[in-house]
Scaffold this active site. Structure first.
Site, PDB file in Angstrom:
ATOM      1  N   GLN A 293      -4.558  -5.121   7.228  1.00 47.30           N
ATOM      2  CA  GLN A 293      -5.719  -6.049   6.931  1.00 47.30           C
ATOM      3  C   GLN A 293      -5.554  -7.299   7.854  1.00 47.30           C
ATOM      4  OE1 GLN A 293      -8.077  -5.259   4.523  1.00 47.30           O
ATOM      5  NE2 GLN A 293      -6.976  -3.356   3.716  1.00 47.30           N
TER       6      GLN A 293
ATOM      7  N   CYS B 121      -5.032   2.212  -3.636  1.00 49.49           N
ATOM      8  CA  CYS B 121      -3.653   2.876  -2.942  1.00 49.49           C
ATOM      9  C   CYS B 121      -2.653   1.781  -3.170  1.00 49.49           C
ATOM     10  CB  CYS B 121      -3.903   3.310  -1.466  1.00 49.49           C
ATOM     11  SG  CYS B 121      -4.884   4.619  -1.125  1.00 49.49           S
TER      12      CYS B 121
ATOM     13  N   HIS C 103       0.971  -1.220   0.012  1.00 51.97           N
ATOM     14  CA  HIS C 103       0.068   0.038   0.122  1.00 51.97           C
ATOM     15  C   HIS C 103       0.793   1.199  -0.048  1.00 51.97           C
ATOM     16  CE1 HIS C 103      -2.670   2.959   1.994  1.00 51.97           C
ATOM     17  NE2 HIS C 103      -3.769   2.169   1.574  1.00 51.97           N
TER      18      HIS C 103
ATOM     19  N   ASP D 139       3.137  -4.300   8.322  1.00 44.17           N
ATOM     20  CA  ASP D 139       2.022  -3.740   7.976  1.00 44.17           C
ATOM     21  C   ASP D 139       0.817  -4.612   8.224  1.00 44.17           C
ATOM     22  OD1 ASP D 139      -0.277  -2.419   7.166  1.00 44.17           O
ATOM     23  OD2 ASP D 139       0.385  -1.585   5.298  1.00 44.17           O
TER      24      ASP D 139
ATOM     25  N   LYS E  21     -10.507  -0.040  10.371  1.00 43.91           N
ATOM     26  CA  LYS E  21     -10.961  -1.323   9.493  1.00 43.91           C
ATOM     27  C   LYS E  21     -11.249  -2.432  10.462  1.00 43.91           C
ATOM     28  CE  LYS E  21      -7.674   0.246   6.134  1.00 43.91           C
ATOM     29  NZ  LYS E  21      -7.669   0.465   4.619  1.00 43.91           N
TER      30      LYS E  21
HETATM   31  N1  PMP Z   1      -1.553  -0.762   4.674  1.00 45.18           N
HETATM   32  C1  PMP Z   1      -2.667  -1.578   3.977  1.00 45.18           C
HETATM   33  C2  PMP Z   1      -2.389  -2.844   3.634  1.00 45.18           C
HETATM   34  C3  PMP Z   1      -4.048  -1.022   3.870  1.00 45.18           C
HETATM   35  O1  PMP Z   1      -4.915  -1.723   3.192  1.00 45.18           O
HETATM   36  C4  PMP Z   1      -4.035   0.362   4.454  1.00 45.18           C
HETATM   37  C5  PMP Z   1      -5.530   0.946   4.228  1.00 45.18           C
HETATM   38  N2  PMP Z   1      -6.278   0.641   2.861  1.00 45.18           N
HETATM   39  C6  PMP Z   1      -3.206   1.205   4.797  1.00 45.18           C
HETATM   40  C7  PMP Z   1      -1.946   0.424   5.176  1.00 45.18           C
HETATM   41  C8  PMP Z   1      -3.405   2.407   5.312  1.00 45.18           C
HETATM   42  O2  PMP Z   1      -4.456   2.550   6.503  1.00 45.18           O
HETATM   43  P1  PMP Z   1      -4.817   3.949   6.949  1.00 45.18           P
HETATM   44  O3  PMP Z   1      -5.373   4.609   5.678  1.00 45.18           O
HETATM   45  O4  PMP Z   1      -5.848   3.734   7.822  1.00 45.18           O
HETATM   46  O5  PMP Z   1      -3.755   4.668   7.610  1.00 45.18           O
END
Ligand code: PMP
Length: 389
Positions: free
Chosen positions: A189, A344, A113, A186, A212
């Protein structure tokens, strides 16, 4: 009898017919989480750390109690959880606090991401990219061959928001630690669908967001062990993160408050605690529904799956000859919420040759989803195709 989890989420009573299949972007909130935030403001609200009166003591207890709950949820100690504004801030914090120098290397995977790409690009470190296979699995052979003494950090998504497969975390940790590198996960998910224990995973840092995981926006957690935490340079500075301040010199606090300058999102932290209570009380694994969705979607003419069969919590796909955006808009008008685009994660879509034509369509699941939601969504996709082709 199985609990009807949908009933616990007021969004569905307030939006009859809503089929919400976008939990990988953000999850809906159960009443218990909404109540936790509301009740805090209505009954217990004050600032933390500053007051000596009973109300502020209650607030302190609730705020630190939420930290304890989040820590327990991931198998950490109370003081190893730093409240951030979300995964993005957690990774930015590391990019700043690890004080990278020219010549240092950071390894990330190809399927990251943007939150796990862009922060490292802002440091003097050289970014190196570990390839992933067509199912999103990380290439350990590449890692073992390419990691060097200069590699200070390997940072990767435990479960990508495009592939939905849990990668070989233990394999990465083993190679990285052997080479003397730190490991950041990270887990944004991952924590939504798999119970984790940081001590068993053996990683050095874990970042994730509350929103999430059925919690509020504006809050997340960064795990780091005390021995690293108290050595790292704070990201934000100011009130609450100090031991002593004079015009000549400031000494930073030890403990998680070292990284929590200023008045934190207190209400959100408390509701985050309620969210992990909720997530702990249900079966978060979604492999069954994911397999069901894949089976149903396989009957859609021209479908090509991007996520593998082993995904948990999401199905990513494209459909021959139609724009993903057109499909998402058409099914959206019928109350079926699905995501279309690059999620993203532009570089992995570029590698798959999917960056120019609307990326992928993604159906993702939360506690409230059932087979009926999938059936409605698949019927809506088929109907949209009839209208578009
Ligand atoms: N890493 C992953 C794998 C994600 O799916 C996301 C959110 N789509 C993020 C990081 C970023 O999360 P946030 O926008 O809540 O900071």
């Amino acid at each position: 009898m199985k609990k009807d989890l949908k009933k616990l989420f007021p969004i569905f009573a307030n939006n009859p017919g809503l089929v919400y299949l976008d939990s990988a972007a953000t999850a809906q909130k159960p009443q218990s989480v909404i109540d936790a935030e509301l009740n805090f403001y209505a009954r217990d609200y004050s600032n933390i750390h500053r007051g000596l009166y009973p109300l502020t003591k209650r607030t302190n207890l609730a705020y630190q109690g939420a930290r304890e709950k989040v820590a327990k949820f991931i198998g950490a100690q109370w003081g190893e959880v730093i409240f951030t504004s979300g995964a993005t801030m957690g990774l930015n914090l590391l990019a700043h606090s690890l004080d990278f120098k020219k010549g240092d290397e950071v390894i990330i995977s190809e399927a990251e991401h943007h939150a796990n790409i862009v922060p490292w690009q802002q440091t003097p470190a050289t970014l190196r990219i570990m390839p992933v296979a067509s199912d999103g699995e990380v290439d350990l052979k590449w890692l073992a061959k390419n990691i060097t003494k200069k590699t200070r950090l390997v940072s990767f998504a435990a479960q990508s928001n495009v592939f939905g497969k849990v990668v070989d975390i233990a394999g990465v940790v083993k190679i990285a630690h052997k080479a003397g590198a730190l490991v950041a996960l990270d887990a944004t998910q991952l924590v939504c669908h798999t119970r984790i224990d940081v001590k068993k995973l053996g990683v050095d840092f874990i970042a994730f967001s509350a929103h999430k995981l059925y919690g509020p926006t504006g809050i997340g957690a960064l795990y780091m062990p005390a021995k690293l935490r108290d050595k790292l340079r704070p990201f934000l500075t100011g009130g609450d993160m100090i031991r002593t301040v004079s015009f000549e010199k400031t000494e930073f606090a030890f403990g998680p408050q070292r990284f929590e300058a200023g008045t934190p999102p207190i209400a959100q932290a408390i509701a985050f605690g309620a969210a992990v209570d909720f997530a702990s009380s249900i079966d978060i694994d979604k492999t069954g529904l994911t397999k069901y969705a894949r089976k149903k979607l396989a009957a859609v003419p021209g479908i090509k799956f991007i996520s593998p069969e082993t995904a948990n919590g999401l199905v990513a796909f494209i459909i021959d000859g139609v724009s993903n955006f057109d499909i998402a808009v058409k099914v959206g008008a019928k109350g079926v919420c699905m995501r279309a685009g690059l999620h993203c994660a532009e570089p992995i879509h570029a590698k798959l040759g999917l960056d120019k034509n609307g990326g992928t369509l993604r159906m993702s699941f939360g506690a409230y989803n059932d087979k009926a939601d999938v059936d409605i969504a698949v019927a809506a996709i088929k109907q949209a195709l009839k209208e578009l082709r």
